[in-house]
Structures are given as C-alpha cells and as structure tokens.
Design an enzyme around this catalytic site. Sequence first.
Site, PDB file in Angstrom:
ATOM      1  N   ARG A   1     -27.521  -0.386   0.806  1.00  0.00           N
ATOM      2  CA  ARG A   1     -27.518  -1.367  -0.287  1.00  0.00           C
ATOM      3  C   ARG A   1     -28.929  -1.922  -0.501  1.00  0.00           C
ATOM      4  O   ARG A   1     -29.370  -2.145  -1.615  1.00  0.00           O
ATOM      5  CB  ARG A   1     -26.535  -2.494   0.033  1.00  0.00           C
TER       6      ARG A   1
ATOM      7  N   HIS B   1     -30.580  -5.387  -1.937  1.00  0.00           N
ATOM      8  CA  HIS B   1     -29.537  -6.398  -1.749  1.00  0.00           C
ATOM      9  C   HIS B   1     -29.764  -7.257  -0.506  1.00  0.00           C
ATOM     10  O   HIS B   1     -29.025  -8.190  -0.272  1.00  0.00           O
ATOM     11  CB  HIS B   1     -28.155  -5.730  -1.702  1.00  0.00           C
TER      12      HIS B   1
ATOM     13  N   GLY C   1      20.131 -18.302 -17.556  1.00  0.00           N
ATOM     14  CA  GLY C   1      19.914 -16.860 -17.365  1.00  0.00           C
ATOM     15  C   GLY C   1      21.003 -16.336 -16.458  1.00  0.00           C
ATOM     16  O   GLY C   1      20.987 -16.583 -15.242  1.00  0.00           O
TER      17      GLY C   1
ATOM     18  N   GLY D   1      21.121 -14.502 -11.842  1.00  0.00           N
ATOM     19  CA  GLY D   1      21.515 -15.862 -12.211  1.00  0.00           C
ATOM     20  C   GLY D   1      22.998 -16.118 -11.981  1.00  0.00           C
ATOM     21  O   GLY D   1      23.385 -17.177 -11.475  1.00  0.00           O
TER      22      GLY D   1
ATOM     23  N   HIS E   1       5.563 -11.253   0.699  1.00  0.00           N
ATOM     24  CA  HIS E   1       6.804 -10.747   1.312  1.00  0.00           C
ATOM     25  C   HIS E   1       7.104  -9.348   0.772  1.00  0.00           C
ATOM     26  O   HIS E   1       7.385  -8.411   1.524  1.00  0.00           O
ATOM     27  CB  HIS E   1       7.964 -11.701   1.007  1.00  0.00           C
ATOM     28  N   ASN E   2       7.040  -9.205  -0.539  1.00  0.00           N
ATOM     29  CA  ASN E   2       7.345  -7.907  -1.140  1.00  0.00           C
ATOM     30  C   ASN E   2       6.313  -6.853  -0.734  1.00  0.00           C
ATOM     31  O   ASN E   2       6.663  -5.689  -0.515  1.00  0.00           O
ATOM     32  CB  ASN E   2       7.400  -8.023  -2.665  1.00  0.00           C
TER      33      ASN E   2
ATOM     34  N   SER F   1      14.420 -14.155  -2.427  1.00  0.00           N
ATOM     35  CA  SER F   1      14.506 -12.775  -1.966  1.00  0.00           C
ATOM     36  C   SER F   1      15.902 -12.455  -1.455  1.00  0.00           C
ATOM     37  O   SER F   1      16.605 -13.315  -0.956  1.00  0.00           O
ATOM     38  CB  SER F   1      13.507 -12.525  -0.834  1.00  0.00           C
TER      39      SER F   1
ATOM     40  N   LYS G   1       6.222 -15.157  -1.827  1.00  0.00           N
ATOM     41  CA  LYS G   1       7.240 -14.140  -2.171  1.00  0.00           C
ATOM     42  C   LYS G   1       6.557 -12.799  -2.488  1.00  0.00           C
ATOM     43  O   LYS G   1       7.045 -11.730  -2.111  1.00  0.00           O
ATOM     44  CB  LYS G   1       8.084 -14.619  -3.355  1.00  0.00           C
TER      45      LYS G   1
ATOM     46  N   VAL H   1      15.652 -15.770 -15.558  1.00  0.00           N
ATOM     47  CA  VAL H   1      15.571 -14.810 -16.654  1.00  0.00           C
ATOM     48  C   VAL H   1      14.445 -13.827 -16.385  1.00  0.00           C
ATOM     49  O   VAL H   1      13.690 -13.967 -15.415  1.00  0.00           O
ATOM     50  CB  VAL H   1      15.372 -15.504 -18.035  1.00  0.00           C
TER      51      VAL H   1
ATOM     52  N   GLU I   1       7.141  -5.720   2.590  1.00  0.00           N
ATOM     53  CA  GLU I   1       8.332  -4.871   2.447  1.00  0.00           C
ATOM     54  C   GLU I   1       7.927  -3.428   2.097  1.00  0.00           C
ATOM     55  O   GLU I   1       8.463  -2.473   2.665  1.00  0.00           O
ATOM     56  CB  GLU I   1       9.198  -5.499   1.351  1.00  0.00           C
ATOM     57  N   TYR I   2       6.961  -3.278   1.201  1.00  0.00           N
ATOM     58  CA  TYR I   2       6.471  -1.942   0.849  1.00  0.00           C
ATOM     59  C   TYR I   2       5.953  -1.229   2.102  1.00  0.00           C
ATOM     60  O   TYR I   2       6.248  -0.059   2.343  1.00  0.00           O
ATOM     61  CB  TYR I   2       5.304  -2.032  -0.147  1.00  0.00           C
TER      62      TYR I   2
HETATM   63  P1  NBP Z   1      16.795  -9.676 -15.978  1.00  0.00           P
HETATM   64  O1  NBP Z   1      15.442  -9.683 -15.402  1.00  0.00           O
HETATM   65  O2  NBP Z   1      17.411  -8.385 -16.375  1.00  0.00           O
HETATM   66  O3  NBP Z   1      16.789 -10.628 -17.278  1.00  0.00           O
HETATM   67  C1  NBP Z   1      17.950 -10.775 -18.070  1.00  0.00           C
HETATM   68  C2  NBP Z   1      18.139 -12.228 -18.392  1.00  0.00           C
HETATM   69  O4  NBP Z   1      16.996 -12.758 -19.073  1.00  0.00           O
HETATM   70  C3  NBP Z   1      19.326 -12.431 -19.336  1.00  0.00           C
HETATM   71  O5  NBP Z   1      19.961 -13.617 -18.979  1.00  0.00           O
HETATM   72  C4  NBP Z   1      18.617 -12.538 -20.683  1.00  0.00           C
HETATM   73  O6  NBP Z   1      19.387 -13.215 -21.647  1.00  0.00           O
HETATM   74  C5  NBP Z   1      17.432 -13.358 -20.292  1.00  0.00           C
HETATM   75  N1  NBP Z   1      16.365 -13.406 -21.279  1.00  0.00           N
HETATM   76  C6  NBP Z   1      15.495 -12.467 -21.674  1.00  0.00           C
HETATM   77 BR1  NBP Z   1      15.553 -10.736 -21.140  1.00  0.00          BR
HETATM   78  N2  NBP Z   1      14.624 -12.887 -22.592  1.00  0.00           N
HETATM   79  C7  NBP Z   1      14.960 -14.158 -22.820  1.00  0.00           C
HETATM   80  C8  NBP Z   1      14.448 -15.138 -23.693  1.00  0.00           C
HETATM   81  N3  NBP Z   1      13.398 -14.890 -24.470  1.00  0.00           N
HETATM   82  N4  NBP Z   1      15.047 -16.359 -23.694  1.00  0.00           N
HETATM   83  C9  NBP Z   1      16.096 -16.595 -22.914  1.00  0.00           C
HETATM   84  N5  NBP Z   1      16.630 -15.705 -22.040  1.00  0.00           N
HETATM   85  C10 NBP Z   1      16.058 -14.495 -22.008  1.00  0.00           C
HETATM   86  O7  NBP Z   1      17.804 -10.467 -15.032  1.00  0.00           O
HETATM   87  P2  NBP Z   1      18.014 -10.327 -13.449  1.00  0.00           P
HETATM   88  O8  NBP Z   1      17.964  -8.902 -13.034  1.00  0.00           O
HETATM   89  O9  NBP Z   1      19.219 -11.131 -13.149  1.00  0.00           O
HETATM   90  O10 NBP Z   1      16.737 -11.047 -12.840  1.00  0.00           O
HETATM   91  C11 NBP Z   1      16.425 -12.418 -13.088  1.00  0.00           C
HETATM   92  C12 NBP Z   1      15.105 -12.756 -12.417  1.00  0.00           C
HETATM   93  O11 NBP Z   1      15.246 -12.547 -11.023  1.00  0.00           O
HETATM   94  C13 NBP Z   1      13.934 -11.876 -12.846  1.00  0.00           C
HETATM   95  O12 NBP Z   1      12.765 -12.646 -12.879  1.00  0.00           O
HETATM   96  C14 NBP Z   1      13.819 -10.837 -11.778  1.00  0.00           C
HETATM   97  O13 NBP Z   1      12.513 -10.354 -11.606  1.00  0.00           O
HETATM   98  C15 NBP Z   1      14.283 -11.592 -10.580  1.00  0.00           C
HETATM   99  N6  NBP Z   1      14.929 -10.688  -9.622  1.00  0.00           N
HETATM  100  C16 NBP Z   1      14.832 -10.934  -8.358  1.00  0.00           C
HETATM  101  C17 NBP Z   1      15.442 -10.126  -7.446  1.00  0.00           C
HETATM  102  C18 NBP Z   1      15.336 -10.485  -6.061  1.00  0.00           C
HETATM  103  O14 NBP Z   1      15.687  -9.752  -5.175  1.00  0.00           O
HETATM  104  N7  NBP Z   1      14.839 -11.641  -5.812  1.00  0.00           N
HETATM  105  C19 NBP Z   1      16.166  -9.014  -7.795  1.00  0.00           C
HETATM  106  C20 NBP Z   1      16.272  -8.763  -9.079  1.00  0.00           C
HETATM  107  C21 NBP Z   1      15.644  -9.628  -9.993  1.00  0.00           C
HETATM  108  P3  NBP Z   1      20.382 -12.382 -22.615  1.00  0.00           P
HETATM  109  O15 NBP Z   1      21.631 -12.180 -21.847  1.00  0.00           O
HETATM  110  O16 NBP Z   1      20.552 -13.276 -23.784  1.00  0.00           O
HETATM  111  O17 NBP Z   1      19.690 -11.086 -22.948  1.00  0.00           O
END
Ligand code: NBP
Length: 482
Positions: A447, A453, A11, A16, A187-188, A130, A184, A76, A191-192
């Site tokens: 109640r 109750h 991903g 990623g 944590h979020n 995070s 996590k 992903v 954060e809110y």
């Molecule tokens: P996205 O959440 O936008 O997901 C895009 C990725 O998922 C691409 O690599 C896409 O592949 C892949 N993907 C999808 Br959509 N469906 C798929 C499937 N069925 N099989 C295989 N790959 C698939 O990416 P991101 O924004 O980089 O976030 C990644 C993770 O990190 C998420 O779970 C997100 O919630 C989390 N996150 C965390 C933070 C943080 O601060 N910790 C911030 C942002 C995100 P493709 O290129 O082929 O479409």
Amino acid sequence: MAQEANIGVVGLAVMGSNLARNLASREGNKVAVYNRTFARTELLATEHPEAGFIAALTIDDFVASLAKPRTAIIMVQAGAGTDAVIAELAERFEPGDIIVDGGNALFTDTIRREKDVRAKGIHFVGAGISGGEEGALKGPSIMPGGTAESYATLGPILASIAAVAEGEPCVTHVGTDGAGHFVKMIHNGIEYADMQLIAEAYDLLRNVGGFSPAEIAGIFEQWNTGELESYLIEITAEVLKQIDAATGKPLVDVILDEAGSKGTGVWTVQTSLNLGVPVSGIAEAVFARSLSSQRAQRDAANGLPAETFAFDVPDKAAFVEEVRLALYASKIVAYAQGFDAIRAGAAEYNWDINLGAVAKIWRGGCIIRAQFLNRIAEAYGKNSGLLSLLLDGYFTDAVTRSLGAWRRIVAGASLAGIPVPAFASSLSYYDGLRAPRLPAAVVQGQRDFFGAHTYKRIDMPGVFHTLWSGDRTEIETTPSSH
Ligand code: NBP
C-alpha cells in the site's frame, strides 16, 4: 367502539394471524385485529372464535378498539407495506402510544422510522421475531428495540407469548431504536452459517464416509444428544430420513441443489463489512448459496479437472467423531463472529446490548436454538467485556480438543476435492486470530509502495513512508491524508 383491547395486530397473513392467536391465548390479553383486506380479518375471527378477537373493518375502528396507551404490532410485508401501515397508525395514535414492527425490517429502516415516529411523541419498537409461523403461534424468540419506557408496557405482553427456555421467557429489551432488528439480522446470519456447516458435515459423511442419508440421519440424532444438541441438527436428521413418495429415493437426492435466500444473510455480511468485522463463516454460507444457484456456470464447469487424492477412512467411527469435532469448532467460530458483529454494532449505534441476555433469548423459539447457547450466556455473564468467545475457557477447551480433527478434516476435504468453505474459513479465521504475526505487514508495504499510504513500525512510534524508488530512506510523516 369500546377501548377494550390491550394489544392489536395489523397484518393477518400467516405470521400476524399466528401471533394474534398466540396473544389471544394468554390470560389477560384482549386482541384487536386488522388487515388491509378485510376478508383475512373475517376468516381469522370466524375460524378462531375461541380467541375472542375484536375484528376491525377499518383502521379507524382498529385504533378506536385499543385501550390507552395504545399498543399495536405490525406484521406486514417488510418495506413499503410497513411504511404505509406506520403512517396510518402514526396519524391516529397519540403521544405515549406504541407502534411495534414485528416484521423482518432492515435495522437502518427501523432507526429511521423510530426517529420519525418519536418526533410525534409516539414510541416505535422494532422487534425481531424469530421462529417462523410455528414460533409465532406457540412461542417465538423476541428481540425488541425501542425505548425502555415502551418496554415497561410491552415487555410483559411479549413475555406472555415468547418461548420459554429453562423457565425464562425468550425476550429481552435488546437496546434502543434499531437494536432489536439488528440482533435479529445477526441471528439470521448465524443461522446461515450453522446450516451451511451442517450441510458440509453431511457432504463429508456421505462422500468420504460413504454413509447413506438414513445412516447420516442416525448420526445426527446421536449428535443431538450431546454438545451439538440443536434444532437445526434435529431437523436435518428429519430431512435426511424423508423418503420421496414419487420415486422411493431419499428426498434429499431429488431436491434441486440450489439454495435460495430472502436477504437477511446478505444484510448481515454487508453490515459486518461496513463495521469491519470478519464474519467469514456467515459470508461463506451466503456465498455457498450463491454458488449453488449459478446453474449455468456450474453446468459449464462440471467437467473441469479435479486431480483429487484419496481421503482414507480406516476407522469409520473415528471419522464420524472427527467430523463432529470439526463441525463443533467451526460452529463456535461462526457464533464468535456473530457476537463480535453485535458488539461492533452496539458500539457504532450506541446500543447497550447485553450479549449474555441475547444468547439466553436464543435458547428457545428460534431457528438457532441450541444447548450451547447456555455456554455463551455463561461466558458473557462471567465477563461482559470478553474480546472473543474463543477466549472463554469453555470454548478454548472445546476448540483445543477439536483442533487435530478440524485440521485433518479440512485438509482431507481439500485433497479429496470436496468443498468445505465454512469449515475451512472458520479454521483459517482461528489461525489468523491466534497468529502472533500476520502477513498484513506485506500488504502495508504494498500500500505504501503504490499509494504512499504509510505504515507504522514495530520498534518506534510514528507514521512512516518509504521513498521506494529513491534512496529508500524512511521518513516520519504527519498522519497521512491518503
Ligand atoms: P407477508 O410478508 O406475506 O405480507 C402480507 C401481509 O402484508 C398481508 O397482511 C398484506 O395485506 C399486508 N400488506 C402488504 Br403485502 N402491503 C400492505 C400495505 N401497503 N398496507 C397494508 N398491509 C399491507 O406476511 P407474512 O409472511 O405473514 O410476514 C409478515 C412479516 O413477518 C414480514 O415482515 C416477514 O418478513 C416477517 N416474517 C418473519 C418470519 C419469521 O420467522 N420471523 C417468517 C416469515 C415472515 P393484504 O392481506 O391486504 O394483502
């Protein structure tokens, strides 16, 4: 393909890619990368030749490139995408290999996935990560769950890429199966609450204190040198300093006042409701975002009567200090509630979570990183069974010296008609917590009246039901089935 990568990333969207680059930049790591759409893999490898990625065209190539025990981090889209990738890896991995989900999964999904994958002898680690895209690249705070055995392999790799706070990597083995994603999530949620509290402080300074956004930015910069020192205070000052290029106005004045969300705050509140833990500060923050987005209702209600009273500020400097104290006390409540939710989750799901260690890994890399997490770590370090953060000496003192200001600010805001849901609910929570007697006795009476109750008495053991419409005698009953 030679099995030479010690770690792989599946991903390669923003999170990623950045995590893969972070891993590749640490000595000793050889990183394999794979993405469903190869163009992303190719782009990453081409743009970052220094990383020396093994760019896999297919999932089979990816798996073949990993040294055993194979370790792959999935980044992903949470939900179906994550399930699809887990299935692909689990089909190809062998017992002892490790699948890590670094996405924002709901912890109950992680519990389910861990169980399914464990049945094949493969380790599954749900790891909360995070810090957003910058954290992923430069050093996030990492909250891994899963088995202790998998952490023996994974721990050093995660420690190599995590943020460092006061010499310690911001990663710890939180607990088994879904513990990492649970923490996590909380944590979020915190954060809110933290963001909402800062926004309420801004509102008071602006609309009661009469300060401009630039002046408030200066106040926040000043606060950031003391006990409120935190990433969120720091970036709020930056937000308030920003001037809109198109209009020349403070940017904050042209941003639509409707706050969005991605759902982890809602998860925190839903989960805490199920656990019976009052996370009122977090809940009010989630509701405040919901209210802000009810545009049609807000527009229709815009002219409703207010009947407000002046909130006199004879001494502006003293007012600023009172807002600061009210913010700090409310923030302590929000964190106390969040840590209560973690403790309740640990009891419910059989996780052995070290709350002090959690506070420590939030000191760097993540959005709620803050100086006062050191105090929280110390409090739980001194007493791991602490019933509430508010009972620790440091926090009792901090709230005690804020109390007068806190009450005056909440009362003044109420009289002036300024909404301060997070400030007010935090103060009410504090008053409820410390009250020797609550009106819950009335609720128990109600109640018992309408639903039989039953209730308990303060002066004798047993369970009682009153014959409300009869001769009103109390009778002892066996535990009620109602
Ligand atoms: P996205 O959440 O936008 O997901 C895009 C990725 O998922 C691409 O690599 C896409 O592949 C892949 N993907 C999808 Br959509 N469906 C798929 C499937 N069925 N099989 C295989 N790959 C698939 O990416 P991101 O924004 O980089 O976030 C990644 C993770 O990190 C998420 O779970 C997100 O919630 C989390 N996150 C965390 C933070 C943080 O601060 N910790 C911030 C942002 C995100 P493709 O290129 O082929 O479409």
